[in-house]
Motif scaffolding. Sequence first.
Motif, PDB file in Angstrom:
ATOM      1  N   ALA A 129       1.032  -1.261   0.082  1.00 33.72           N
ATOM      2  CA  ALA A 129      -0.082  -0.022  -0.145  1.00 33.72           C
ATOM      3  C   ALA A 129       0.785   1.286   0.074  1.00 33.72           C
ATOM      4  O   ALA A 129       0.429   2.250  -0.195  1.00 33.72           O
ATOM      5  CB  ALA A 129      -0.823  -0.069   1.075  1.00 33.72           C
ATOM      6  N   LEU A 130       1.967   1.230   0.415  1.00 33.67           N
ATOM      7  CA  LEU A 130       3.030   2.255   0.275  1.00 33.67           C
ATOM      8  C   LEU A 130       3.454   2.747  -1.073  1.00 33.67           C
ATOM      9  O   LEU A 130       3.496   1.778  -2.033  1.00 33.67           O
ATOM     10  CB  LEU A 130       4.305   1.872   0.989  1.00 33.67           C
ATOM     11  CG  LEU A 130       4.140   1.648   2.554  1.00 33.67           C
ATOM     12  CD1 LEU A 130       5.491   1.257   3.141  1.00 33.67           C
ATOM     13  CD2 LEU A 130       3.565   3.018   3.425  1.00 33.67           C
ATOM     14  N   PRO A 131       3.732   3.984  -1.351  1.00 31.99           N
ATOM     15  CA  PRO A 131       4.291   4.246  -2.780  1.00 31.99           C
ATOM     16  C   PRO A 131       5.485   3.830  -2.968  1.00 31.99           C
ATOM     17  O   PRO A 131       6.268   3.254  -1.870  1.00 31.99           O
ATOM     18  CB  PRO A 131       4.420   5.785  -2.467  1.00 31.99           C
ATOM     19  CG  PRO A 131       3.672   6.276  -1.549  1.00 31.99           C
ATOM     20  CD  PRO A 131       3.399   4.994  -0.355  1.00 31.99           C
ATOM     21  N   PRO A 132       5.936   3.386  -4.167  1.00 33.54           N
ATOM     22  CA  PRO A 132       7.122   2.476  -4.466  1.00 33.54           C
ATOM     23  C   PRO A 132       8.612   3.065  -3.705  1.00 33.54           C
ATOM     24  O   PRO A 132       9.158   2.381  -3.128  1.00 33.54           O
ATOM     25  CB  PRO A 132       7.332   2.719  -5.820  1.00 33.54           C
ATOM     26  CG  PRO A 132       5.981   3.019  -6.513  1.00 33.54           C
ATOM     27  CD  PRO A 132       5.116   3.795  -5.392  1.00 33.54           C
ATOM     28  N   ASP A 133       8.572   4.367  -3.673  1.00 31.05           N
ATOM     29  CA  ASP A 133       9.886   4.904  -2.715  1.00 31.05           C
ATOM     30  C   ASP A 133       9.906   4.770  -1.462  1.00 31.05           C
ATOM     31  O   ASP A 133      11.015   4.353  -0.784  1.00 31.05           O
ATOM     32  CB  ASP A 133      10.123   6.316  -3.235  1.00 31.05           C
ATOM     33  CG  ASP A 133      10.440   6.663  -4.619  1.00 31.05           C
ATOM     34  OD1 ASP A 133      11.237   5.907  -5.172  1.00 31.05           O
ATOM     35  OD2 ASP A 133      10.614   7.918  -4.883  1.00 31.05           O
ATOM     36  N   HIS A 134       8.694   4.609  -0.777  1.00 29.83           N
ATOM     37  CA  HIS A 134       8.393   4.475   0.559  1.00 29.83           C
ATOM     38  C   HIS A 134       8.995   3.089   0.794  1.00 29.83           C
ATOM     39  O   HIS A 134       9.541   2.776   1.816  1.00 29.83           O
ATOM     40  CB  HIS A 134       6.929   4.647   1.195  1.00 29.83           C
ATOM     41  CG  HIS A 134       6.711   6.382   1.206  1.00 29.83           C
ATOM     42  ND1 HIS A 134       5.778   6.763   1.690  1.00 29.83           N
ATOM     43  CD2 HIS A 134       7.448   7.529   0.568  1.00 29.83           C
ATOM     44  CE1 HIS A 134       5.665   8.339   1.617  1.00 29.83           C
ATOM     45  NE2 HIS A 134       6.670   8.616   0.761  1.00 29.83           N
ATOM     46  N   ARG A 135       8.157   2.110  -0.019  1.00 28.09           N
ATOM     47  CA  ARG A 135       8.485   0.764   0.380  1.00 28.09           C
ATOM     48  C   ARG A 135      10.022   0.464   0.165  1.00 28.09           C
ATOM     49  O   ARG A 135      10.396  -0.372   0.733  1.00 28.09           O
ATOM     50  CB  ARG A 135       7.496  -0.206  -0.749  1.00 28.09           C
ATOM     51  CG  ARG A 135       7.313  -1.471  -0.662  1.00 28.09           C
ATOM     52  CD  ARG A 135       6.385  -2.071  -1.703  1.00 28.09           C
ATOM     53  NE  ARG A 135       6.712  -1.542  -2.921  1.00 28.09           N
ATOM     54  CZ  ARG A 135       5.797  -1.142  -3.845  1.00 28.09           C
ATOM     55  NH1 ARG A 135       4.252  -1.031  -3.156  1.00 28.09           N
ATOM     56  NH2 ARG A 135       5.926  -0.756  -4.975  1.00 28.09           N
ATOM     57  N   GLU A 150      23.945   4.365   1.684  1.00 32.33           N
ATOM     58  CA  GLU A 150      23.728   3.264   0.743  1.00 32.33           C
ATOM     59  C   GLU A 150      22.353   3.246   0.137  1.00 32.33           C
ATOM     60  O   GLU A 150      22.361   2.931  -1.079  1.00 32.33           O
ATOM     61  CB  GLU A 150      23.891   1.982   1.590  1.00 32.33           C
ATOM     62  CG  GLU A 150      25.537   1.785   2.005  1.00 32.33           C
ATOM     63  CD  GLU A 150      25.486   0.470   2.919  1.00 32.33           C
ATOM     64  OE1 GLU A 150      26.630   0.159   2.833  1.00 32.33           O
ATOM     65  OE2 GLU A 150      24.781   0.456   3.725  1.00 32.33           O
ATOM     66  N   THR A 151      21.390   3.219   0.867  1.00 36.18           N
ATOM     67  CA  THR A 151      20.079   3.431   0.310  1.00 36.18           C
ATOM     68  C   THR A 151      19.575   4.470  -0.596  1.00 36.18           C
ATOM     69  O   THR A 151      19.175   4.392  -1.809  1.00 36.18           O
ATOM     70  CB  THR A 151      18.925   3.599   1.601  1.00 36.18           C
ATOM     71  OG1 THR A 151      19.196   2.512   2.574  1.00 36.18           O
ATOM     72  CG2 THR A 151      17.477   3.746   1.184  1.00 36.18           C
ATOM     73  N   ALA A 152      20.531   5.796  -0.153  1.00 36.98           N
ATOM     74  CA  ALA A 152      20.333   7.033  -1.109  1.00 36.98           C
ATOM     75  C   ALA A 152      20.890   6.590  -2.315  1.00 36.98           C
ATOM     76  O   ALA A 152      20.395   6.727  -3.718  1.00 36.98           O
ATOM     77  CB  ALA A 152      20.995   8.171  -0.695  1.00 36.98           C
ATOM     78  N   GLN A 153      21.986   5.783  -2.685  1.00 41.11           N
ATOM     79  CA  GLN A 153      22.816   5.456  -3.756  1.00 41.11           C
ATOM     80  C   GLN A 153      21.991   4.552  -4.411  1.00 41.11           C
ATOM     81  O   GLN A 153      21.801   4.533  -5.853  1.00 41.11           O
ATOM     82  CB  GLN A 153      24.167   4.894  -3.298  1.00 41.11           C
ATOM     83  CG  GLN A 153      24.912   4.331  -4.646  1.00 41.11           C
ATOM     84  CD  GLN A 153      26.139   3.576  -4.202  1.00 41.11           C
ATOM     85  OE1 GLN A 153      26.609   3.457  -2.966  1.00 41.11           O
ATOM     86  NE2 GLN A 153      26.783   3.226  -5.085  1.00 41.11           N
ATOM     87  N   ILE A 154      21.319   3.501  -3.780  1.00 46.54           N
ATOM     88  CA  ILE A 154      20.440   2.366  -4.463  1.00 46.54           C
ATOM     89  C   ILE A 154      19.101   2.908  -5.239  1.00 46.54           C
ATOM     90  O   ILE A 154      18.909   2.702  -6.257  1.00 46.54           O
ATOM     91  CB  ILE A 154      20.287   1.383  -3.370  1.00 46.54           C
ATOM     92  CG1 ILE A 154      21.452   0.582  -3.029  1.00 46.54           C
ATOM     93  CG2 ILE A 154      18.967   0.370  -3.892  1.00 46.54           C
ATOM     94  CD1 ILE A 154      21.056  -0.346  -1.903  1.00 46.54           C
ATOM     95  N   ILE A 155      18.597   3.856  -4.300  1.00 49.24           N
ATOM     96  CA  ILE A 155      17.227   4.280  -5.083  1.00 49.24           C
ATOM     97  C   ILE A 155      17.472   5.664  -5.892  1.00 49.24           C
ATOM     98  O   ILE A 155      16.533   6.165  -6.568  1.00 49.24           O
ATOM     99  CB  ILE A 155      16.335   4.573  -4.112  1.00 49.24           C
ATOM    100  CG1 ILE A 155      16.490   5.727  -3.011  1.00 49.24           C
ATOM    101  CG2 ILE A 155      15.863   3.291  -3.245  1.00 49.24           C
ATOM    102  CD1 ILE A 155      15.364   6.119  -2.178  1.00 49.24           C
ATOM    103  N   GLY A 156      18.967   6.345  -5.896  1.00 48.31           N
ATOM    104  CA  GLY A 156      18.926   7.369  -6.654  1.00 48.31           C
ATOM    105  C   GLY A 156      18.541   8.770  -6.408  1.00 48.31           C
ATOM    106  O   GLY A 156      18.170   9.473  -6.985  1.00 48.31           O
ATOM    107  N   GLY A 160      19.336  13.125   2.315  1.00 45.96           N
ATOM    108  CA  GLY A 160      18.170  13.795   3.013  1.00 45.96           C
ATOM    109  C   GLY A 160      16.758  13.373   2.528  1.00 45.96           C
ATOM    110  O   GLY A 160      15.853  13.324   3.427  1.00 45.96           O
ATOM    111  N   ALA A 161      16.811  13.008   1.232  1.00 46.76           N
ATOM    112  CA  ALA A 161      15.494  12.838   0.681  1.00 46.76           C
ATOM    113  C   ALA A 161      15.252  11.237   1.410  1.00 46.76           C
ATOM    114  O   ALA A 161      14.199  11.060   1.631  1.00 46.76           O
ATOM    115  CB  ALA A 161      15.638  12.631  -0.741  1.00 46.76           C
TER     116      ALA A 161
END
Length: 182
Positions: A129-135, A150-156, A160-161
């Motif tokens: 039910a979460l949006p893709p970036d949240h999930r 690392e998460t920032a690098q993976i999702i681009g 901060g985002a």
Amino acid sequence: MSAANDFDTTLAAAKQGADWAWTAIYDEFAPGLLRFITSQGAAEPSDCLGECFVQVVRNLPGFTGDQAAFRAWLFLLARNRVVDEWRAARRRPSSPTDDVERLHEARHQTSAADAGVGEDQSVQQILAALPPDHRAVITLRVLDGFSVEETAQIIGKSAGAVRVIQHRAIKRLKNALARRTQ
């Protein structure tokens, strides 16, 4: 592959094409990748995982880094495969019979013998039910233990985002769980 030397040796052997090294890499990383791909809503998670490892085989000679960088790189490849699948699905209309089959499976899958599966499905439903970036952020940060960077690098996205997305996702999850328990 717990020690850095083991990983470096295994990676070097995989670059040379050693079957044992590829088996070790797959055994070490595939379960986490499959969990991530599944949590992202991929229609065919095992196919997506296979495509991810095909990409690894193609690009491994150019990879440099330690085990943590390799793991982050694998999850980046998996995320890209999932996004490709989402794009392809938008170009292909789904047939009504697919929807009926999925609905039938969802309603008739739970039995007393697989009660734990039902709980896992509830978690998957909440995550779905979460949006893709949240999930993606919740899965990478909480389930897979990646750092914010690392998460920032993976999702681009920026670090901060990622922090903002994580905060919003946790808030949504709290609200969803509160509604389920009422």
